[in-house]
Design an enzyme around this catalytic site. Structure first.
Site, PDB file in Angstrom:
ATOM      1  CB  SER A 118     112.270 -64.130  26.762  1.00  0.00           C
ATOM      2  OG  SER A 118     112.116 -62.731  26.966  1.00  0.00           O
ATOM      3  CG  ASN A 129     106.183 -57.387  35.737  1.00  0.00           C
ATOM      4  OD1 ASN A 129     107.147 -57.778  35.077  1.00  0.00           O
ATOM      5  ND2 ASN A 129     106.210 -57.284  37.057  1.00  0.00           N
ATOM      6  CB  THR A 162      79.733-100.005  18.999  1.00  0.00           C
ATOM      7  OG1 THR A 162      79.332-101.365  18.864  1.00  0.00           O
ATOM      8  CG2 THR A 162      78.588 -99.098  18.583  1.00  0.00           C
ATOM      9  CG  HIS A 163      82.540-102.524  21.476  1.00  0.00           C
ATOM     10  ND1 HIS A 163      82.882-102.273  22.783  1.00  0.00           N
ATOM     11  CD2 HIS A 163      81.180-102.479  21.416  1.00  0.00           C
ATOM     12  CE1 HIS A 163      81.775-102.101  23.500  1.00  0.00           C
ATOM     13  NE2 HIS A 163      80.728-102.205  22.684  1.00  0.00           N
ATOM     14  CB  SER A 207     107.206 -97.258   1.544  1.00  0.00           C
ATOM     15  OG  SER A 207     108.271 -98.122   1.836  1.00  0.00           O
ATOM     16  CE  LYS A 254     104.587 -99.283   3.607  1.00  0.00           C
ATOM     17  NZ  LYS A 254     104.883 -99.825   4.931  1.00  0.00           N
ATOM     18  CG  ASN A 312     103.376 -95.205   3.939  1.00  0.00           C
ATOM     19  OD1 ASN A 312     102.781 -96.275   3.822  1.00  0.00           O
ATOM     20  ND2 ASN A 312     104.689 -95.112   3.922  1.00  0.00           N
ATOM     21  CD  GLU A 349     101.207 -93.247   9.625  1.00  0.00           C
ATOM     22  OE1 GLU A 349     102.390 -93.276   9.976  1.00  0.00           O
ATOM     23  OE2 GLU A 349     100.772 -93.913   8.665  1.00  0.00           O
ATOM     24  CE1 TYR A 380     106.182 -62.021  34.153  1.00  0.00           C
ATOM     25  CE2 TYR A 380     108.050 -61.417  35.528  1.00  0.00           C
ATOM     26  CZ  TYR A 380     107.551 -61.956  34.359  1.00  0.00           C
ATOM     27  OH  TYR A 380     108.407 -62.435  33.399  1.00  0.00           O
ATOM     28  CD  GLN A 414     111.586 -64.970  29.864  1.00  0.00           C
ATOM     29  OE1 GLN A 414     111.615 -63.775  30.103  1.00  0.00           O
ATOM     30  NE2 GLN A 414     112.679 -65.700  29.841  1.00  0.00           N
ATOM     31  CE  LYS A 428     106.083 -63.783  26.703  1.00  0.00           C
ATOM     32  NZ  LYS A 428     106.214 -64.334  28.077  1.00  0.00           N
TER      33      LYS A 428
HETATM   34  N1  ARG Z   1     110.434 -61.487  29.213  1.00  0.00           N
HETATM   35  C1  ARG Z   1     109.526 -61.337  30.261  1.00  0.00           C
HETATM   36  C2  ARG Z   1     108.390 -62.332  30.132  1.00  0.00           C
HETATM   37  O1  ARG Z   1     108.203 -62.844  29.100  1.00  0.00           O
HETATM   38  C3  ARG Z   1     108.973 -59.951  30.293  1.00  0.00           C
HETATM   39  C4  ARG Z   1     108.581 -59.459  31.643  1.00  0.00           C
HETATM   40  C5  ARG Z   1     109.794 -59.259  32.455  1.00  0.00           C
HETATM   41  N2  ARG Z   1     109.531 -58.642  33.697  1.00  0.00           N
HETATM   42  C6  ARG Z   1     110.421 -58.629  34.683  1.00  0.00           C
HETATM   43  N3  ARG Z   1     110.087 -58.025  35.748  1.00  0.00           N
HETATM   44  N4  ARG Z   1     111.547 -59.258  34.582  1.00  0.00           N
HETATM   45  O2  ARG Z   1     107.721 -62.648  31.070  1.00  0.00           O
END
Ligand code: ARG
Length: 465
Positions: A23, A110, A155-156, A277, A283, A285, A290, A317, A322, A325
């Site tokens: 990760s 964890n 409205t509408h 454009s 134009k 834009n 948008e 966990y 993971q 993120k």
């Molecule tokens: N990269 C992991 C995460 O974002 C970190 C925790 C990993 N823990 C484990 N027991 N593999 O969740």
């Protein structure tokens, strides 16, 4: 490939498996929080006499040096480590040797990742709140400037009754104000420290979790170690609140797009916030609006994705988590950029007041007031409604506004009409006499502006952390 858990294994991980599992490409964003959390952890270990003062100093110095080197660009966060936590620990050991290996005492990745993500999110919530506040300040300024800028209220998507631009912006003020309240609320609920939960069941070391929490500016320690490492509710709440911010921005964008169109011509977007454009020379834009409208989908997507990821996970966990993120990072970045750009676009926008007022005039937006006039002279509302309906039909045939009818024409449909009808259905009166709480009338609007001002003054303090 560099990992922390080689001991139990006899074979190298397959490269594709390693890449799939890693990760670091995205959690390197948490590098500062990782150092911050480790320093607090070590200070607590020292206080509890689990580490000696010399050991803790050595680790803190090592981590501080690493922080300085990353900041100055001297150290790059290389992708050969599995995640940011492994990277930091390896770098520390590289730097200070054996003592570095004591950093992870009484800690698991964890609870470490749970902490890092909370520290990161907590800071971002503060920044989103700040951007929302800037938006409210611009809206308040525009409300003050446009208290007498008349326009049709819809409205509408049909012209219904006249309002003012100040009133229209006042509606958005309320929406973004609620968004701020949501941020504050989420912050309060999530501001507890998960560190010390270990892998899932705490630890036999005499950790002082409240002390670590205090060092990191949390309200206290989280209450259950299994929940601590597997709670992602606060991210879901944040994604939901950001989805609502984006929904508000998207509605606003839709209006900017309509108002900018040839049919409406209510506004002119500043050159700096519009695009041309490549083929149609005339134009200009509304691309920013948008894109904001378009990007709303990404943020909703992140909310759905995380809800779905979390729904089948047994305690505690699991690696699925993971996945939180990338989507949360992307949603935060998107919301912040959209808020900031939209606010700037709004601030530099020109409002074509005459077009707005003409549009309100041409849309029979004063028809309700003509009916109310009859009611005030004793005609039952349903009958008044029908009389004015007939008048409107007549106007459409003649392609004129109600105000342009002669008194004879009014009286031919109902003798109740007198010369004062013109005054009553004038744009100014139609709007300014509507003074119930929250209405667009001048007095009600002045009150709303006062309340908005007071609110912004009282909400000056940033969340503490
Ligand atoms: N990269 C992991 C995460 O974002 C970190 C925790 C990993 N823990 C484990 N027991 N593999 O969740």
């Amino acid at each position: 490939m560099a990992q922390l858990w080689g001991g139990r294994f006899t074979k190298e991980t397959d490269q594709m498996v390693y890449d799939f599992n890693a990760s670091i490409s995205f959690d390197k964003r948490l590098w500062k929080q990782d150092i911050q959390g480790s320093i607090a952890h070590v200070m607590m270990l020292e206080k509890q006499e689990i580490l000696s003062k010399a050991e803790s100093n050595e680790i803190v110095n090592g981590l501080t040096q690493i922080q300085e080197e990353i900041e100055s660009g001297l150290m790059k966060i290389s992708h050969e480590y599995e995640d940011i936590h492994s990277f930091m620990e390896a770098k520390l050991i590289e730097r200070i040797g054996e003592t570095g290996k004591k950093l992870h005492t009484g800690r698991s990745r964890n609870d470490q990742v749970a902490l890092d993500m909370r520290l990161y999110t907590r800071e971002e919530i503060g920044q989103i709140d700040e951007l929302l506040k800037e938006m409210l300040e611009v809206l308040l300024q525009l409300m003050k400037e446009h208290i007498a800028t008349y326009m049709p209220g819809f409205t509408h998507l049909q012209k219904a009754q006249p309002i003012t631009l100040a009133h229209h912006f006042g509606a958005y003020f309320e929406m973004f104000k609620r968004d701020r309240l949501r941020m504050k609320d989420i912050f309060k609920r999530m501001n507890y420290c998960p560190l010390g939960a270990g892998a899932l069941a705490g630890t036999t070391y005499p950790l002082d979790r409240e002390y670590t929490a205090q060092l990191l500016g949390f309200e206290g320690a989280t209450r259950n170690s299994m929940d601590s490492v597997s709670d992602r509710d606060y991210l879901i709440e944040l994604l939901s609140a950001m989805s609502t911010v984006m929904m508000h921005l998207s509605r606003f964008s839709e209006e900017v797009i309509l108002w900018n169109s040839n049919e409406y011509q209510f506004i002119e977007i500043d050159d700096a916030y519009s695009t041309g454009s490549s083929i149609v020379p005339q134009k200009k834009n509304p691309d920013i609006a948008e894109l904001v409208r378009g990007k709303t989908g990404r943020v909703y997507g992140a909310l759905m994705a995380l809800l779905t990821t979390m729904k089948g996970i047994p305690l505690a966990y699991n690696k699925d988590m993971q996945e939180d993120k990338e989507m949360v990072f992307d949603a935060i970045d998107t919301t912040k950029t959209c808020l900031s750009l939209f606010t700037k676009m709004l601030q530099t926008m020109k409002f074509k007041e005459k077009q707005m007022e003409d549009s309100a005039r041409n849309g029979f937006t004063n028809a309700t007031d003509a009916a109310d006039y009859l009611v005030k002279h004793g005609v039952p509302f349903r009958e008044a409604h029908s009389i004015v309906g007939r008048l409107v039909l007549l106007c459409i045939e003649k392609q004129i506004a109600l105000d342009d009818m002669s008194l004879e024409e009014f009286q031919a449909v109902s003798p109740v009409f007198q010369a004062d009808i013109y005054e009553v259905i004038s744009m100014k009166n139609c709007v300014d006499l509507r003074n119930t709480v929250g209405a667009p009338g001048r007095a009600a609007m002045e009150q709303a502006i006062l309340e908005a001002e007071t609110y912004l003054k009282s909400e000056k303090v940033r969340f503490k952390n």
